[in-house]
Design an enzyme around this catalytic site. Structure first.
Site, PDB file in Angstrom:
ATOM      1  CG  HIS A   1      -1.992  -1.002   1.230  1.00  0.00           C
ATOM      2  ND1 HIS A   1      -2.827  -1.233   0.154  1.00  0.00           N
ATOM      3  CD2 HIS A   1      -2.362  -1.897   2.194  1.00  0.00           C
ATOM      4  CE1 HIS A   1      -3.663  -2.214   0.449  1.00  0.00           C
ATOM      5  NE2 HIS A   1      -3.399  -2.641   1.672  1.00  0.00           N
TER       6      HIS A   1
ATOM      7  CG  ASP B   1      -4.959 -10.083   3.387  1.00  0.00           C
ATOM      8  OD1 ASP B   1      -4.610 -10.601   2.308  1.00  0.00           O
ATOM      9  OD2 ASP B   1      -4.704  -8.895   3.675  1.00  0.00           O
TER      10      ASP B   1
ATOM     11  CG  HIS C   1      -6.646  -5.300   1.860  1.00  0.00           C
ATOM     12  ND1 HIS C   1      -6.177  -6.223   2.774  1.00  0.00           N
ATOM     13  CD2 HIS C   1      -7.809  -4.823   2.362  1.00  0.00           C
ATOM     14  CE1 HIS C   1      -7.020  -6.306   3.797  1.00  0.00           C
ATOM     15  NE2 HIS C   1      -8.026  -5.464   3.569  1.00  0.00           N
TER      16      HIS C   1
ATOM     17  CG  ASP D   1      -2.884  -8.460   0.675  1.00  0.00           C
ATOM     18  OD1 ASP D   1      -2.096  -8.748   1.584  1.00  0.00           O
ATOM     19  OD2 ASP D   1      -3.916  -7.774   0.843  1.00  0.00           O
TER      20      ASP D   1
END
Length: 309
Positions: free
Chosen positions: A125, A246, A164, A162
């Site tokens: 991120h 995740d 996200h 991931d």
């Protein structure tokens, strides 16, 4: 040749505060996996610290210097709503990025078939001048540019599974046609990026958003029908993986339904493709994963596939 592990105890010292999902216990879980009999003989190497020059290839130098100066002597410094620095953060954030550079060095030197970086905090991120979503420096992007600037590679690809979207990696790659970024991720979900129409300067960005409660079928179709053909067409000289766990069905921060078998399957697919297009050269770095069992078993499945390369 086999799979190298890059890690360092300094990564435990990044204290995110009580109740924070990205806690040192995450790395404890991964180290416990590495201590299982099937992984115990893998060579461990100490993750070095990245230097300012390496970090500044993808981050604004002023941002890098400001972050390092912001590390507190006590207490916490908040970089954004959920990204903090503590007195032990400096070593962790530098070694998390440095691990990917060292892994790239080892794999490109032929010292191993592939490598896995068991480090924290995660990085995908982090944008050029902004910390986000638990991430301070973008570990995988730092490694990609290290491969190009230090080893003379031209074309490097990152696949991010991931849950996200790796908005930071996308931001760093989008304007360079010799960098390729592909992502499967839940949408809608933090950080709100990763739409399918975000394509980059030369269709070098490939986003495969998955609706909440999607599972193995949708994920595998996205990989088989879109990501693998795009990678084949791109012909990278090195494949990097942002390995977040995740998207596991047990994870509390999202609503996808992937299983251990899915993580093993996708790793096999990526390793097989790397064998065809870039001499099997793969470096993987830990991203998210916030359920202890989901993280452990997803990580174990990923390692099993890497070891069979």
């Amino acid at each position: 040749m086999t799979t190298l592990i890059f890690t360092h105890h300094d990564c435990f010292d990044h204290d995110t505060g009580p109740g924070h999902p990205e806690a040192p216990d995450r790395l404890t879980v991964v180290w416990q996996v590495l201590d299982r009999p099937e992984f115990r003989d893998l060579e461990r190497r100490s993750a070095p610290e990245a230097d300012v020059e390496q970090l500044s290839r993808v981050h604004d130098r002023q941002y890098v210097e400001a972050v390092l100066q912001a590390v507190p002597e006590d207490g916490y410094v908040r970089l954004d709503g959920d990204t903090l620095l503590s007195p032990g953060s400096r070593g962790a954030i530098l070694r998390a990025a440095g691990s990917v550079c060292a892994a790239v060095d080892a794999v490109l030197a032929g010292e191993a078939t592939n490598a896995f970086c068991a480090v924290r905090p995660c990085g995908h991120h982090a944008e050029p001048a902004r910390a986000m979503g638990f991430c301070v420096f973008n570990n995988i992007a730092v490694g990609a540019e290290h491969a190009r600037k230090t080893h003379g590679l031209k074309r490097v690809a990152v696949v991010d599974f991931d849950v996200h979207h790796g908005n930071g990696t996308q931001a760093m790659f989008a304007d360079d046609p010799d960098l390729f970024f592909a992502s499967t991720h839940q949408s809608p979900l933090y950080p709100g990026t990763g739409n399918s129409w975000e394509r980059g300067v030369d269709d070098n960005i490939l986003n495969l958003p998955l609706e909440p409660y999607s599972g193995s079928v949708e994920f595998r179709q996205a990989v088989e029908r879109a990501i693998l053909p795009a990678l084949e067409a791109f012909q990278p000289e090195l494949l990097l993986i942002s390995a977040g766990f995740d998207a596991h069905k047990r994870d509390p921060l999202a609503q996808l339904g992937l299983t251990d078998e899915d993580f093993e399957w996708v790793t096999h697919k990526l390793v097989d493709l790397a064998d065809r297009v870039c001499g099997g050269r793969v470096v993987s770095a830990l991203e998210g994963g916030y359920d202890a069992t989901g993280l452990a078993e997803g990580c174990a499945a990923h390692l099993k596939a890497l070891m069979r390369a």
